[in-house]
Design a protein around this motif. Structure first.
Motif, PDB file in Angstrom:
ATOM      1  N   THR A   1       5.940   8.601  -6.674  1.00  0.00           N
ATOM      2  CA  THR A   1       4.788   7.706  -6.567  1.00  0.00           C
ATOM      3  C   THR A   1       4.005   7.989  -5.296  1.00  0.00           C
ATOM      4  O   THR A   1       2.767   8.001  -5.301  1.00  0.00           O
ATOM      5  N   ALA A   2       4.709   8.219  -4.198  1.00  0.00           N
ATOM      6  CA  ALA A   2       4.042   8.542  -2.944  1.00  0.00           C
ATOM      7  C   ALA A   2       3.282   9.854  -3.055  1.00  0.00           C
ATOM      8  O   ALA A   2       2.144   9.982  -2.560  1.00  0.00           O
ATOM      9  N   ALA A   3       3.894  10.851  -3.709  1.00  0.00           N
ATOM     10  CA  ALA A   3       3.223  12.134  -3.879  1.00  0.00           C
ATOM     11  C   ALA A   3       1.983  12.001  -4.751  1.00  0.00           C
ATOM     12  O   ALA A   3       0.956  12.646  -4.488  1.00  0.00           O
ATOM     13  N   ALA A   4       2.061  11.167  -5.781  1.00  0.00           N
ATOM     14  CA  ALA A   4       0.904  10.970  -6.650  1.00  0.00           C
ATOM     15  C   ALA A   4      -0.245  10.319  -5.881  1.00  0.00           C
ATOM     16  O   ALA A   4      -1.415  10.707  -6.041  1.00  0.00           O
ATOM     17  N   LEU A   5       0.071   9.327  -5.037  1.00  0.00           N
ATOM     18  CA  LEU A   5      -0.981   8.705  -4.232  1.00  0.00           C
ATOM     19  C   LEU A   5      -1.579   9.727  -3.269  1.00  0.00           C
ATOM     20  O   LEU A   5      -2.803   9.762  -3.073  1.00  0.00           O
ATOM     21  N   ALA A   6      -0.739  10.562  -2.663  1.00  0.00           N
ATOM     22  CA  ALA A   6      -1.244  11.588  -1.748  1.00  0.00           C
ATOM     23  C   ALA A   6      -2.121  12.596  -2.472  1.00  0.00           C
ATOM     24  O   ALA A   6      -3.096  13.110  -1.902  1.00  0.00           O
ATOM     25  N   GLU A   7      -1.800  12.879  -3.736  1.00  0.00           N
ATOM     26  CA  GLU A   7      -2.629  13.791  -4.521  1.00  0.00           C
ATOM     27  C   GLU A   7      -3.961  13.146  -4.886  1.00  0.00           C
ATOM     28  O   GLU A   7      -5.006  13.803  -4.909  1.00  0.00           O
ATOM     29  N   ALA A   8      -3.933  11.841  -5.167  1.00  0.00           N
ATOM     30  CA  ALA A   8      -5.163  11.129  -5.504  1.00  0.00           C
ATOM     31  C   ALA A   8      -6.078  10.955  -4.291  1.00  0.00           C
ATOM     32  O   ALA A   8      -7.302  10.880  -4.438  1.00  0.00           O
ATOM     33  N   ALA A   9      -5.476  10.884  -3.096  1.00  0.00           N
ATOM     34  CA  ALA A   9      -6.256  10.697  -1.861  1.00  0.00           C
ATOM     35  C   ALA A   9      -5.815  11.750  -0.851  1.00  0.00           C
ATOM     36  O   ALA A   9      -5.167  11.434   0.147  1.00  0.00           O
ATOM     37  N   PRO A  10      -6.134  13.014  -1.081  1.00  0.00           N
ATOM     38  CA  PRO A  10      -5.625  14.079  -0.214  1.00  0.00           C
ATOM     39  C   PRO A  10      -6.069  13.904   1.242  1.00  0.00           C
ATOM     40  O   PRO A  10      -7.254  13.749   1.523  1.00  0.00           O
ATOM     41  N   GLY A  11      -5.086  13.887   2.121  1.00  0.00           N
ATOM     42  CA  GLY A  11      -5.369  13.718   3.536  1.00  0.00           C
ATOM     43  C   GLY A  11      -5.710  12.310   3.948  1.00  0.00           C
ATOM     44  O   GLY A  11      -5.978  12.055   5.129  1.00  0.00           O
ATOM     45  N   ARG A  12      -5.670  11.374   3.001  1.00  0.00           N
ATOM     46  CA  ARG A  12      -6.105  10.002   3.307  1.00  0.00           C
ATOM     47  C   ARG A  12      -5.012   8.970   3.059  1.00  0.00           C
ATOM     48  O   ARG A  12      -5.259   7.774   3.244  1.00  0.00           O
ATOM     49  N   ALA A  13      -3.824   9.383   2.659  1.00  0.00           N
ATOM     50  CA  ALA A  13      -2.779   8.431   2.274  1.00  0.00           C
ATOM     51  C   ALA A  13      -1.696   8.346   3.345  1.00  0.00           C
ATOM     52  O   ALA A  13      -1.300   9.349   3.938  1.00  0.00           O
ATOM     53  N   THR A  14      -1.223   7.127   3.572  1.00  0.00           N
ATOM     54  CA  THR A  14      -0.047   6.873   4.399  1.00  0.00           C
ATOM     55  C   THR A  14       0.911   6.030   3.573  1.00  0.00           C
ATOM     56  O   THR A  14       0.494   5.085   2.897  1.00  0.00           O
ATOM     57  N   ILE A  15       2.178   6.366   3.641  1.00  0.00           N
ATOM     58  CA  ILE A  15       3.183   5.650   2.875  1.00  0.00           C
ATOM     59  C   ILE A  15       3.945   4.733   3.830  1.00  0.00           C
ATOM     60  O   ILE A  15       4.709   5.202   4.680  1.00  0.00           O
ATOM     61  N   GLY A  16       3.714   3.446   3.702  1.00  0.00           N
ATOM     62  CA  GLY A  16       4.453   2.464   4.473  1.00  0.00           C
ATOM     63  C   GLY A  16       5.607   1.936   3.649  1.00  0.00           C
ATOM     64  O   GLY A  16       5.419   1.509   2.499  1.00  0.00           O
ATOM     65  N   VAL A  17       6.814   1.987   4.210  1.00  0.00           N
ATOM     66  CA  VAL A  17       7.994   1.481   3.512  1.00  0.00           C
ATOM     67  C   VAL A  17       8.698   0.466   4.397  1.00  0.00           C
ATOM     68  O   VAL A  17       8.546   0.461   5.620  1.00  0.00           O
ATOM     69  N   GLY A  18       9.469  -0.393   3.766  1.00  0.00           N
ATOM     70  CA  GLY A  18      10.204  -1.408   4.507  1.00  0.00           C
ATOM     71  C   GLY A  18      11.315  -1.981   3.663  1.00  0.00           C
ATOM     72  O   GLY A  18      11.437  -1.672   2.467  1.00  0.00           O
ATOM     73  N   VAL A  19      12.124  -2.851   4.276  1.00  0.00           N
ATOM     74  CA  VAL A  19      13.293  -3.376   3.580  1.00  0.00           C
ATOM     75  C   VAL A  19      12.994  -4.635   2.783  1.00  0.00           C
ATOM     76  O   VAL A  19      13.858  -5.125   2.058  1.00  0.00           O
ATOM     77  N   SER A  20      11.801  -5.212   2.918  1.00  0.00           N
ATOM     78  CA  SER A  20      11.424  -6.412   2.181  1.00  0.00           C
ATOM     79  C   SER A  20      12.378  -7.554   2.537  1.00  0.00           C
ATOM     80  O   SER A  20      12.806  -7.683   3.674  1.00  0.00           O
TER      81      SER A  20
END
Length: 326
Positions: free
Chosen positions: A84-103
């Motif tokens: 999913t993170a890779a797909a977002l990075a492909e949709a927004a090349p150079g513009r995506a940051t993946i924030g993760v956390g434990v919720s």
């Protein structure tokens, strides 16, 4: 167009989605970019998932960076999270940051029937897998909470997106310094930010410091304080947030709140939140006063402020535009 709060050297984010159907956000995203916002960051709690609003933003408004704020390390398997993170990075090349956390245990256990155990170790294991997979490597891990074999993305992003870790308390902040590209926090004052940033830098962190900042551009201070106190009582009584506030030195202010909350006296808990705590954690006042408040966060070490507009006496979207000086 440059706003009063952003410049070519400064980024300014806003939390999405707003209280409108996702299909109506095309024009909202355009207006945000016109107003000078550089980023939109999602929230994943009781509303949309973390990724869908950002995929739409990536397609509709190429001027905007996108970031998940945050995707849980428990509710998606590491392979699916990497895809999913890779797909977002492909949709927004150079513009995506993946924030993760434990919720939280509520979201992870009660809503998703996933055991909420060893959150620190789970975050560490997922970070190792996620960053390796996004770099295009074949990934194996025998971790404390994960055992994965042979993850390799069939569609590796041209450039691996940065990964930031939402961190509450010292251990998670240090983990972000060692295993992520940045750290993300929220419900903190500028003085608290200095403590977070110092801990992060001392641990060797050199990446982005993202802070989701609660903002209400409404000059009616009494209305804002009265409206936000129940929210503060609820959020800061969650065990992870409570421990974070203790670490930051706010236990004396919050002990009466916690006692009332855990006894089921919700109204008393909200009433026990001190005005000065509200004023430290929430930027409020006229748009000009709010802009000055955000500058204090930048001066404290925040490199990417992401505002979350509280709709107390104001429309959240219109408040975002007013905050940007539009």
């Amino acid at each position: 167009m440059e706003s009063e709060l952003s410049s070519p050297a400064q980024r300014l984010g806003v939390t999405v989605p707003f209280d409108a159907p996702l299909e109506a956000h095309r024009g909202l995203y355009r207006a945000l970019a016109d107003a000078g916002y550089t980023d939109v960051w999602s929230i994943e709690s009781a509303g949309t998932d973390a990724f869908t609003p950002l995929v739409l933003a990536a397609a509709w408004e190429p001027r905007l960076n996108v970031g998940t704020g945050v995707a849980s390390v428990f509710t998606r398997g590491p392979g699916l999270l990497a895809q999913t993170a890779a797909a977002l990075a492909e949709a927004a090349p150079g513009r995506a940051t993946i924030g993760v956390g434990v919720s939280s245990a509520v979201f992870v256990e009660r809503w998703n029937s996933v055991p909420y155990v060893k959150p620190y170790q789970r975050a560490r294991d997922v970070l190792r897998v996620l960053r390796s997979a996004l770099a295009g490597e074949r990934t194996d891990l025998d971790g404390e909470t994960l055992q994965v074999r042979g993850i390799r993305l069939g569609r590796k992003p041209a450039a691996a997106p940065p990964v930031v870790l939402a961190a509450l308390r010292e251990g998670m902040i240090r983990l972000a310094a060692r295993h992520a590209d940045g750290v993300m926090t929220n419900w903190v004052s500028p003085a608290d930010v200095r403590q977070v940033v110092q801990t992060y830098r001392d641990a060797g962190g050199s990446g982005t410091v993202v802070d989701r900042i609660m903002v209400c551009p409404n000059p009616d201070a009494e209305l804002v304080r009265t409206s936000v106190k129940p929210l503060i009582a609820r959020y800061l009584s969650v065990p992870g947030y409570a421990e974070f506030q203790r670490w930051l030195g706010h236990a004396d202010q919050l002990e009466p709140v916690w006692r009332a909350w855990h006894d089921g006296r919700r109204d008393e808990a909200a009433a026990a939140v001190p005005d000065e705590l509200v004023d430290g954690l929430v930027v409020h006042g006229t748009p000009e006063q709010c802009r000055e408040g955000l500058r204090q966060y930048r001066e404290a070490g925040v490199t990417l402020p992401v505002v979350s507009i509280m709709p107390f006496g104001v429309d959240a979207f219109e408040g975002a535009l007013a905050l940007a000086g539009r």
